[in-house]
Design an enzyme around this catalytic site. Structure first.
Site, PDB file in Angstrom:
ATOM      1  N   CYS A 147      -4.826  -3.650   3.211  1.00  0.00           N
ATOM      2  CA  CYS A 147      -4.360  -3.280   4.765  1.00  0.00           C
ATOM      3  C   CYS A 147      -5.794  -3.425   5.636  1.00  0.00           C
ATOM      4  O   CYS A 147      -5.743  -4.744   5.854  1.00  0.00           O
ATOM      5  CB  CYS A 147      -4.027  -1.818   4.468  1.00  0.00           C
ATOM      6  SG  CYS A 147      -2.994  -1.352   5.943  1.00  0.00           S
TER       7      CYS A 147
ATOM      8  N   LYS B   1     -10.204   0.185  -2.007  1.00  0.00           N
ATOM      9  CA  LYS B   1     -10.240   0.056  -0.502  1.00  0.00           C
ATOM     10  C   LYS B   1     -11.504   0.084   0.144  1.00  0.00           C
ATOM     11  O   LYS B   1     -12.026   1.228  -0.107  1.00  0.00           O
ATOM     12  CB  LYS B   1      -9.037   0.551   0.274  1.00  0.00           C
ATOM     13  CG  LYS B   1      -8.907   0.065   1.635  1.00  0.00           C
ATOM     14  CD  LYS B   1      -7.757   0.828   2.188  1.00  0.00           C
ATOM     15  CE  LYS B   1      -7.558   0.547   3.731  1.00  0.00           C
ATOM     16  NZ  LYS B   1      -6.307   1.254   4.273  1.00  0.00           N
TER      17      LYS B   1
ATOM     18  N   GLU C 262       0.940  -1.129   0.066  1.00  0.00           N
ATOM     19  CA  GLU C 262       0.109   0.186   0.000  1.00  0.00           C
ATOM     20  C   GLU C 262       0.850   1.319   0.169  1.00  0.00           C
ATOM     21  O   GLU C 262       2.062   1.268   0.585  1.00  0.00           O
ATOM     22  CB  GLU C 262      -0.840   0.050   1.101  1.00  0.00           C
ATOM     23  CG  GLU C 262      -2.005   1.057   1.369  1.00  0.00           C
ATOM     24  CD  GLU C 262      -2.855   0.992   2.632  1.00  0.00           C
ATOM     25  OE1 GLU C 262      -1.992   0.511   3.609  1.00  0.00           O
ATOM     26  OE2 GLU C 262      -3.791   1.643   2.391  1.00  0.00           O
TER      27      GLU C 262
END
Ligand SMILES: O=C(O)CNC(=O)[C@H](CS)NC(=O)CCC(=O)C(=O)O
Length: 335
Positions: free
Chosen positions: A210, A169, A97
């Site tokens: 993440c 995300k 990321e």
């Protein structure tokens, strides 16, 4: 050849064609069969996944780096990691990321955000093409719908430099880290809504980023609805939360989905306010760590071979896909 003894209902969506087929049905190796309690699906597999299945073992690399607030410096680091991965024989390199940029101040990353056809992404596409390697770019600052927002987008590029897939995300890091900073990713990021899986030379990839790691539902969807074989979790975990939770969460996701997990990380001090937890990991579908680059080695790659026959044997011996009771079949009795 697998044979299905039930009537087969193929529902129409981007993977399936609508059809009702009479048994017995024989499938070629070009189909993946998924069954739920009431339905049986067949999906045609692309040539990449067929090739991966035929050769069984494909090498992958997970990078680790300390990105800073300088696009050119980070691109140079990524280029040298690509060279390392190519000489190690990897077909895919996963970058973490915020690989291309970590801002020193709040709001910096929105200022450098660009669309996916902009010059920053173009350079990474050229890098993949020139090095003939697939890249997972684990969190790119993609320009959002206004000047105050971006999407934190995971981009998969093939070895000819084409973008194959993008995932925005979904779970944003709005967290008061114990003993650390308060993060509010949603103040500058628009959350995505779509679950994304894509075929590749190392099998079918499930894309996440993440903080998604803390929400197991997305991984369950990727495995049981989208046939993922390899889950990607590029990250920039904080030092504090990483030390407490990182490896445990990743191994749990691998075990409960029976997928490989590849997690490329930011590591070390990105700037005065930010220290990332580096520990790039490649985990097999039994939960064993098969590749690791520890935190103290801040920049480099972890390498491992993805063996698709191991996925098949773990799944055949412990057939959780058939045994699971999806939530819609539960009865809720507590009031
Ligand atoms: O903003 C950037 O530059 C890159 N993005 C990040 O660092 C993101 C959002 S702030 N970090 C996380 O999701 C950490 C998750 C985490 O540490 C945990 O779940 O414990």
């Amino acid at each position: 050849m697998p044979i299905c003894s039930n009537w087969l209902h193929l529902t129409p969506n981007k993977f399936y064609t609508h059809a009702l087929i009479r048994p017995p049905i024989t499938f070629t190796h070009r189909h993946v069969i998924t069954t739920t309690r009431s339905r049986c699906f067949a999906r045609a597999v692309t040539s990449e996944s067929v090739m991966a299945a035929a050769s069984n073992s494909v090498r992958v690399a997970a990078a680790q780096m300390t990105s800073v607030n300088d696009l050119a410096v980070n691109f140079a680091t990524c280029s040298s990691l690509v060279k390392e991965a190519v000489s190690a024989g990897a077909k895919l390199l996963c970058l973490p990321e915020a690989f291309s940029y970590v801002g020193a101040r709040d709001g910096d990353s929105v200022k450098i955000a660009e669309p996916l056809n902009g010059p920053i992404m173009q350079r990474y596409c050229s890098l993949a093409r020139e090095s003939s390697i697939w890249l997972s770019l684990g969190g790119f600052q993609e320009k959002g719908s206004d000047d105050e927002h971006l999407h934190n987008t995971h981009v998969v590029i093939d070895d000819t430099g084409n973008i194959r897939s993008t995932y925005r995300k979904i779970h944003l890091f709005d967290v008061d880290v114990p003993g650390g900073r308060v993060y509010k990713e949603s103040s500058f990021t628009e959350a995505g809504k779509d679950i994304v899986a894509v075929d590749s030379p190392i099998g079918r990839l499930g894309l996440t980023v993440c903080y998604d790691l803390r929400f197991p539902e997305i991984y369950q969807q990727l495995r049981f609805q989208h046939d993922a074989q390899v889950l990607l979790v590029p990250s920039a975990f904080t030092k504090v939360t990483g030390e407490a939770h990182w490896e445990i969460l990743l191994r749990a996701r691998a075990i409960e989905t029976q997928c490989y997990v590849i997690a490329a990380t930011q590591a070390g001090k990105n700037n005065d306010k930010r220290e990332s937890y580096g520990d790039s990991l490649i985990i097999d579908p039994w939960g064993t760590v098969v590749g690791r680059l520890p935190d103290r080695l801040s920049t480099g790659i972890a390498v491992a071979d993805i063996d698709l026959s191991l996925i098949d044997s773990v799944r055949a011996k412990m057939p959780i896909a058939k045994q699971r009771k999806p939530i819609e079949f539960w009865k809720s009795t507590s009031l």
